[in-house]
Design an enzyme around this catalytic site. Structure first.
Site, short mmCIF file in Angstrom:
data_model
loop_
_atom_site.label_atom_id
_atom_site.label_comp_id
_atom_site.label_asym_id
_atom_site.label_seq_id
_atom_site.Cartn_x
_atom_site.Cartn_y
_atom_site.Cartn_z
N ARG A 122 -10.42 -11.38 1.86
CA ARG A 122 -11.34 -12.38 1.32
C ARG A 122 -10.71 -13.77 1.35
O ARG A 122 -11.44 -14.77 1.37
CB ARG A 122 -11.77 -11.98 -0.08
CG ARG A 122 -10.66 -11.93 -1.12
CD ARG A 122 -11.03 -11.10 -2.34
NE ARG A 122 -11.10 -9.68 -2.01
CZ ARG A 122 -11.47 -8.74 -2.87
NH1 ARG A 122 -11.78 -9.05 -4.11
NH2 ARG A 122 -11.51 -7.46 -2.50
N LYS A 170 0.83 -1.20 0.00
CA LYS A 170 0.00 0.00 0.00
C LYS A 170 0.87 1.25 0.00
O LYS A 170 2.04 1.21 0.40
CB LYS A 170 -0.87 0.03 1.27
CG LYS A 170 -1.91 -1.05 1.37
CD LYS A 170 -2.63 -0.95 2.72
CE LYS A 170 -3.70 -2.01 2.86
NZ LYS A 170 -4.86 -1.76 1.98
#
Length: 507
Positions: free
Chosen positions: A352, A278
């Site tokens: 996920r 990130k």
């Protein structure tokens, strides 16, 4: 690690002076023609004089406005507090959430005082419950890592609710409010922990610590057991960190349970994005990427504390997503728990992956419903903003969840799961890829998770809902109402209300 000061909640129906309080709080609303003094225990003469002075005092009645005045002899307190409740109609009737927010805002802003009387309008038991819950949520502070407490104001420790309703009728409401406040505040404290102190192993330890004294069973999978049993999603995300992953199962199974639910929570204790790293700006907020796991943990503990006749199991999917020579790479293929394979196209779509393992594990116990909670996508903030969670899944679960959220005073909005999004998750080398269509990314992530929801004993897919709390789980703005900065503890109240509604419907 998780140490909260719990507020003492009580009621008073007689002379205010018997409370020996530091402050008495009464409500002011925003009427169409200016500020309106709400029902209160002041004498008619005092109330009339105060109402005539509101505009001169600069009181508007806006939500979160708090004006302190010298106390009146009749209140037995040195301070009279005027708390804004926001807009009110001609009938001056407040919603439960308005009462909850007004009480929470007042208690939050009156930190440093010991005992506060909340003399807000309470015509029904539900009103008293809302005021008590707001007070419990407002009385919070996170000061665990301060070397000195000098200059820090301790939360209010005693909230006395002034009401004409008989005290015996109110005891269950006060007990519930205290338990809800404890669960939400414990969630906030976990989210606020620095990643240097909260990582997979210590998160598992915290779950054990918080469970002490409650009729729950805690089971922990360490990295060896996870590897042996094939939890490829959790291991694939967590193997890049020196702090190895964990799966924690917290089970409450009362003998007379009439329903069975499973709650799955994302517990990424810190998310760098992995190899798909990130940007540095804002990365510190990624300590909150475990909020979903904190929510489901404390929801089950609240359900156990309330003694609700439902079997409730929380699955905490815990890992730290770090870049290293051992980390998963883009283009790797992981074999998830249950055997499905996933091509990892972006290691920052890691939530996920751990959730998929947890959903498969939860499915194997054939619950009546599975609800997963996760800070899953930045797309949730784009679609619904900072305060509203998205809920997707089976109509039989999402509808009641929305109704429960409305009752609890939390913001949740149902979103669809368009079938055209599923082909975007197709992979050339595995059963599916971990990312797909960028537009509508919140829904694409939910479509991915749906692939791992198992079938019930009837052969049909288990009813399921996914709640994306990426925005509302962490408050980077100013405090408001009963909501403090950083961890909010959102969704605990909704999930408890959902279970209560489920039981009520079956009764």
């Amino acid at each position: 690690m998780v140490k909260n000061t719990e507020i003492n909640l009580s009621t008073l129906s007689r002379d205010l002076r018997k409370a020996s309080s530091d402050a008495v709080v009464i409500g002011v609303g925003q009427g169409t023609d200016g500020p309106v003094l709400l029902d209160n225990p002041l004498t008619a003469k005092s109330a009339e004089a105060l109402a005539d002075s509101l505009k001169v005092l600069g009181v508007t009645g806006a939500a979160d406005q708090l004006v302190r005045l010298p106390g009146l002899p009749e209140t037995g307190s040195g301070v009279l507090v005027l708390a804004g409740v926001g807009k009110v109609g001609a009938d001056r009737v407040l919603s439960e959430e308005s009462l909850r927010r007004a009480a929470g805002s007042a208690v939050r802003q009156l930190a440093g005082l010991t005992t506060v009387v909340l003399a807000l309008p309470t015509a029904a038991v539900a009103d008293v419950a809302a005021v008590a819950e707001g007070a419990a949520l407002g009385a919070y502070a996170f000061t665990e890592y301060r070397s000195s407490k000098d200059g820090l104001k301790a939360p209010v420790s005693n909230a006395v609710i002034y009401t004409d309703l008989p005290e015996p009728e109110l005891r269950p409401a006060l007990t519930r409010a205290g338990l809800i406040g404890k669960a939400v505040n414990a969630t906030r404290t976990l989210v606020n922990q620095p990643p240097s102190h909260l990582y997979p192993e210590t998160f598992a330890d915290a779950a054990k610590e918080l469970s002490k004294g409650l009729p729950v069973k805690v089971t922990v999978w360490d990295e060896k057991r996870l590897e042996k049993e094939g939890f490829g999603g959790i291991m694939g995300v967590g193997k890049g960190s020196a702090r190895q992953p964990r799966l924690v199962k917290v089970e409450y199974a009362p003998a007379k349970a009439t329903a069975k639910i499973a709650l799955v929570g994302k517990g990424i204790t810190f998310d760098t994005g992995g190899i798909s790293i990130k940007p540095a700006l804002g990365m510190g907020d990624m300590k909150s990427d475990m909020a979903g796991a904190a929510v489901v943990l404390n929801t089950v503990l609240a359900i156990a504390g309330l003694g609700l006749p439902v079997k409730a199991t929380a699955w905490l999917c815990i890992a730290e997503n770090m870049p290293s020579g051992a980390a998963s790479r883009p283009a790797d293929v992981l074999t998830m728990f249950g055997g499905k394979t996933v091509e990892v196209l972006n290691t920052d779509a890691e939530g996920r992956l751990v959730m998929a393992d947890g959903i498969v594990a939860a499915s194997r116990e054939y619950p009546d419903a599975i609800i997963d909670v996760a800070t899953l996508t930045g797309a949730q903030l784009i679609a619904l903003g900072n305060r509203t969670a998205g809920v997707m899944g089976s109509d039989s679960v999402t509808g009641p969840l929305k109704a429960a959220a409305d009752r609890a005073g939390e913001l949740v909005w149902p979103m669809p799961l368009p079938e055209e999004l599923r082909p975007s998750l197709d992979s050339q080398v595995a059963d599916l890829a971990n990312i797909g269509e960028r537009h509508g990314g919140m829904m694409t992530a939910a479509v991915f998770l749906r692939e791992f929801v198992g079938k019930g004993k009837d052969g049909e897919q288990i009813p399921w809902a996914h709640v994306d709390i990426a925005g509302p789980s962490f408050n980077n703005g100013s405090p408001y109402g009963y909501t403090h900065k950083q961890g909010t503890g959102c969704t605990v109240r909704t999930l408890v209300a959902y279970v209560e509604d489920l039981l009520a419907a079956a009764a």
